[in-house]
Each structure stands twice: as C-alpha cells, then as structure tokens.
Design an enzyme around this catalytic site. Structure first.
Site, short mmCIF file in Angstrom:
data_model
loop_
_atom_site.label_atom_id
_atom_site.label_comp_id
_atom_site.label_asym_id
_atom_site.label_seq_id
_atom_site.Cartn_x
_atom_site.Cartn_y
_atom_site.Cartn_z
N LYS A 83 -6.09 1.02 4.89
CA LYS A 83 -5.83 0.00 3.88
C LYS A 83 -7.08 -0.21 3.03
CE LYS A 83 -2.67 -3.82 4.62
NZ LYS A 83 -2.48 -5.08 5.32
O1 G3P Z 1 -0.80 -8.38 5.60
C1 G3P Z 1 -0.83 -8.96 4.36
C2 G3P Z 1 0.21 -10.03 4.10
O2 G3P Z 1 1.43 -9.74 4.66
C3 G3P Z 1 -0.29 -11.43 4.30
O3 G3P Z 1 0.73 -12.39 4.22
O4 G3P Z 1 1.56 -14.69 4.56
O5 G3P Z 1 -0.92 -14.25 4.62
O6 G3P Z 1 0.35 -14.16 2.47
P1 G3P Z 1 0.40 -13.95 3.96
#
Ligand code: G3P
Length: 218
Positions: A83
């Site tokens: 990533k």
């Molecule tokens: O892995 C990245 C992403 O899915 C993060 O999600 O909920 O922290 O915006 P969130």
C-alpha cells in the site's frame, strides 16, 4: 465482487474466513498499531491465515524509502500487496514498484483525479475512501462511479477497492456501481447478513413448528 476484511485482528480474520466469504485483507498502520505487534510479523501471521491478497502499507514518506520498504514488504509473502499513499513521492514509488512486478494498492484516494493518476502509474488496485469523502459533505459513491467510468473508458486494469465503507448501504451502492472489491470492518461484514426480521421470522417458524409438534405428540 470480492470481500476483503479491513482488519489486522487475527480473531476477526479467523471468524470471517470461517464463513467462506472472505477474499482478502486490507491493513493500515492504525489497524496494525491496535494489535501491538511489529508490522512485518503481523502481516506474516495474516498471510499464513488468509489465502488472498493482503495489503500492507509503507510508513516512509520519501520515494526511495517507500520503494525499499515496498520491496521488503513484498518479500514477506507472495500474497502481499504494497500500500502506497497517493502523494507526489508515492506516485514515483508506485511506478517503480509496478515496473518490478510488485503489486501496489494506492491508498488515501479521495478523488477521481487521484485515481486516474494511480492507474497511469501502474497501480494494481486503488482505494477510494468512500466514508471519509461523505464526511466532507461530498458523495463517496459518486467518486467510485466516476473512477469506474474513467477506467472503463481507457481500459485501465487497476481494480477499484472501495474502502472506508461504514455500513451495508455503502456496500450496496458501490456494488451497484461495479466496484471490483469492497473492504469492510468486521462489524460491517456482520451487518451484511444479520437482519432483525430474519431473527424474528426464524423464531416464529420454530415456535409454530414446536406448537404443531407438541399437539401431535400430546
Ligand atoms: O483501510 C482504510 C479505510 O478503510 C479506513 O476506513 O473508517 O477509518 O475511514 P475509515
């Protein structure tokens, strides 16, 4: 549509894998930090558990360091996808790693313009953050739709991995748009199939059956 779990927690990964609906895993530095285990070790444990793409994020910010870190993450296991954040230094790193055959998931994507750059640089996947775009008062799903249209228009092979999905509604909307992959926190994966009316209906069916059975055997 592929389902990935957005988690670095082995217990959650084991449970999701047991359902037989898990195709891969995404992690990020925040998720790995929660487990309190060094990144490489936790990524290796996840790869031993799940047979599918496992995204592991670099922590460096300069191009050369990202490339070096990407190479060493990719060496952990054949299923590791590196990533890389969508910043200027990252674009060059994506291109360099892709040229070496290392698969890159371009993360922290918040616009179709960024996704177009990721595809041109040779990304294997791009991760538009649907929920965080919604948090800005914009539409994350609209962004995913735009990315898919652009990729289709030019035949880009980059897969669209909808990230930051906060509930089943997001999943359905990005599935309707045609996203190749969705990554879900464990709670959202559960919400995909748990429904109060299913519970209620099942209770009713079993109670009707019991009543009838008791009548017959009485
Ligand atoms: O892995 C990245 C992403 O899915 C993060 O999600 O909920 O922290 O915006 P969130």
């Amino acid at each position: 549509m592929k389902f990935f779990l957005d988690s670095a927690n082995l217990q959650e990964l084991r449970a999701a894998a047991a359902w037989g609906i898990l195709d891969g895993v995404t992690t990020n530095p925040s998720l790995i930090a929660k487990e309190g285990v060094p990144v490489e070790e936790q990524v290796r444990r996840i790869c031993d558990l799940i047979d599918g793409d496992v995204s592991a994020e670099v922590l460096s910010l300069s191009t050369q360091e990202m490339i070096a870190e990407g190479r060493s993450l990719a060496k952990i296991h054949k299923n590791v996808v590196v990533k890389i954040p969508l910043i200027a230094e990252g674009v060059q790193a994506i291109h360099a790693l892709a040229k070496e055959g290392i698969r890159v998931n371009v993360t922290l994507c918040f616009s179709a313009a960024q996704a177009l750059v990721a595809a041109k640089a040779g990304a294997y996947m791009v991760s538009p953050f649907v929920g965080r775009v919604d948090d800005l008062g914009l539409s994350g799903v609209e962004m995913v739709r735009d990315i898919l249209t652009i990729y289709r228009n030019y035949g880009f092979q980059t897969q669209v991995l909808a990230a930051s999905c906060r509930g089943p509604r997001h999943v359905i909307e990005v599935a309707k748009a045609g996203a190749h992959i969705v990554t879900l926190p464990f709670k959202v994966l559960e919400q995909m199939f748990c429904h109060p009316l299913t519970e209620k209906g099942l209770e009713q069916f079993l109670s009707d059956h019991r009543k009838a059975f008791d009548l017959v055997t009485a």
